[in-house]
Scaffold this active site. Structure first.
Site, PDB file in Angstrom:
ATOM      1  N   THR A 180       0.659  -1.315   0.101  1.00  0.00           N
ATOM      2  CA  THR A 180       0.060   0.007  -0.172  1.00  0.00           C
ATOM      3  C   THR A 180       0.811   1.395  -0.021  1.00  0.00           C
ATOM      4  OG1 THR A 180      -2.016  -1.011   1.034  1.00  0.00           O
ATOM      5  CG2 THR A 180      -1.375   1.405   1.559  1.00  0.00           C
TER       6      THR A 180
ATOM      7  N   ARG B  27     -14.654  -7.246   0.675  1.00  0.00           N
ATOM      8  CA  ARG B  27     -13.639  -6.807   1.924  1.00  0.00           C
ATOM      9  C   ARG B  27     -13.079  -5.381   1.744  1.00  0.00           C
ATOM     10  NH1 ARG B  27      -8.400  -5.328   2.833  1.00  0.00           N
ATOM     11  NH2 ARG B  27      -7.512  -6.008   4.839  1.00  0.00           N
TER      12      ARG B  27
ATOM     13  N   ASP C 295      -8.280  -1.062   6.166  1.00  0.00           N
ATOM     14  CA  ASP C 295      -8.250   0.127   6.938  1.00  0.00           C
ATOM     15  C   ASP C 295      -7.776   1.045   5.983  1.00  0.00           C
ATOM     16  OD1 ASP C 295      -5.812  -1.248   6.346  1.00  0.00           O
ATOM     17  OD2 ASP C 295      -4.672   0.680   7.494  1.00  0.00           O
TER      18      ASP C 295
ATOM     19  N   GLY D 224      -0.420  -2.187   6.486  1.00  0.00           N
ATOM     20  CA  GLY D 224      -0.326  -3.639   7.024  1.00  0.00           C
ATOM     21  C   GLY D 224      -1.631  -4.177   7.046  1.00  0.00           C
TER      22      GLY D 224
HETATM   23  N1  ASP Z   1      -3.907  -2.282   4.899  1.00  0.00           N
HETATM   24  C1  ASP Z   1      -4.152  -2.543   3.786  1.00  0.00           C
HETATM   25  C2  ASP Z   1      -5.170  -3.273   3.789  1.00  0.00           C
HETATM   26  O1  ASP Z   1      -5.566  -4.151   4.813  1.00  0.00           O
HETATM   27  C3  ASP Z   1      -3.147  -3.469   2.903  1.00  0.00           C
HETATM   28  C4  ASP Z   1      -1.542  -2.720   2.916  1.00  0.00           C
HETATM   29  O2  ASP Z   1      -1.329  -2.184   3.647  1.00  0.00           O
HETATM   30  O3  ASP Z   1      -1.031  -3.137   1.921  1.00  0.00           O
HETATM   31  O4  ASP Z   1      -6.122  -3.501   2.775  1.00  0.00           O
END
Ligand code: ASP
Length: 355
Positions: A221, A249, A252, A273
């Site tokens: 991300t 889904r 965050d 994360g």
């Molecule tokens: N936080 C992001 C999510 O759960 C994934 C990521 O940080 O790569 O969608």
């Protein structure tokens, strides 16, 4: 004569005793001037995801490519800030650079869902007025962070999703692309690997569903937090979510307070994360709240939330953040996090692995 001498002594006494007073005044003026000179005080920090990023799994070419893109992106935002632009603009334009690169899990390069589609999430927040905008599950918007900004500035809402968000994107004349634009071979291979590992496993209802994703994981991300010369903070985050995600889904990244938060009174934060944990721990807002209510420093707050609270829950990932004085922190509990920052003195800092 006696009178004259006494008068002279009094004048001399007053004159001598005035000196230190004047000095104090001058010193306090200097201090005041320093505080009211925000142009000395701006900065930007970015991330390109956290996860199992190990040097042994990285080729020199790949490492160089990541570093080059991080540098290019952070410099875009830094130039905007240096020229007196807003933190919001810096955040948006910096994230655009990362969204347009296939290296990161955002925009081009987004991970695949269980249905082999790409569903993108993003959010942005303005620390000067606590205004915010976010989108979830969009499939045709080239730069979801731009749509999040449109939601914030040109709609009565904060969070839009799916086809409604896409309709709004068209109304706001944002760039729409065919879903095939988001396809990358690399991300499709990741999906196949994860699906293979989950084959014949009753993992849907438990976190075991995420096991192979976390092990495979470079979350990827992207996010940015910035302080501008006007003293305003902003933060933004953009993502494809997590590989093999199901049932629309939402993670965050588009959740204000979890993936993104900005408040001029404290700091601006962008997370990356395992999203479910970041939502449950309200990571970005929690860092700001610790500063606001307990008066702790940004670094202490970030350490407390990532290394203690999130880790105790079992969550993995990290954040980048900047406070209203330009202090930057990059805190993560994974093996690595793609990250970069640049301050008002043009000092550039790029990192991938844990120090
Ligand atoms: N936080 C992001 C999510 O759960 C994934 C990521 O940080 O790569 O969608």
């Amino acid at each position: 004569m006696k009178k004259v001498i006494i008068l002279f002594s009094v004048v001399l006494f007053i004159a001598c005793n005035k000196q230190p007073e004047k000095k104090v005044e001058v010193v306090s003026e200097v201090v005041k001037e320093e505080i009211s000179k925000p142009e000395d005080n701006f900065g930007i920090v970015i991330h390109g995801g956290a996860g199992t990023i190990l040097k042994k799994n990285m080729t020199p070419e790949k490492e160089a490519a990541y570093k080059a893109k991080l540098e290019e992106a952070v410099k875009v935002g830094h130039a905007i800030l240096k020229n007196g632009g807003t933190s919001l603009e810096a955040v948006e334009k910096t994230i655009n650079m990362l969204e347009n690169s296939p290296l990161f899990n955002a925009g081009k390069g987004a991970v695949f869902t269980n249905q082999r589609t790409n569903e993108l999430d993003a959010s942005i927040m303005d620390g000067s007025n606590l205004n915010a905008g976010a989108v979830a599950g969009v499939k045709t918007v080239k730069n979801p962070i731009n749509l999040a900004r449109e939601v914030m500035l040109n709609s009565p809402h904060v969070l839009l999703s799916g086809s409604g968000a896409e309709l709004f994107a068209k109304e706001r004349n944002l760039e729409i692309v065919d879903p095939a634009y988001f396809f990358t071979e690399d991300r499709m291979k990741s999906l196949e690997r994860v699906k293979e590992k989950l084959k014949n496993k009753e993992a849907n209802k438990t976190t075991a569903f995420y096991d192979p994703i976390i092990k495979d994981a470079k979350f990827g991300t992207v996010g940015c937090a910035a302080l501008d010369k006007h003293g305003n903070l902003a933060a933004g985050t953009s993502t494809g979510g997590m590989t093999n995600k199901k049932w629309n889904r939402i993670g965050d990244s588009p959740i204000i307070g979890a993936g993104t938060y900005a408040n001029n009174a404290t700091c601006a934060v962008s997370s990356t994360g395992w999203g479910e944990y970041f939502i449950r721990a309200m990571v970005a807002h929690d860092i700001s709240a610790l500063m606001e209510y307990k008066g702790v420093s940004l670094q202490q707050a970030a350490h407390e939330v990532i290394q203690k609270k999130l880790t105790a829950l079992g969550g993995t990932g990290g954040i980048v953040a900047i406070d209203n004085q330009g202090n930057v922190t990059m805190e993560f509990n994974t093996a690595g996090m793609y990250r970069a920052s640049m301050n008002a003195k043009d000092e550039l800092n790029i990192g991938i692995y844990k120090k």
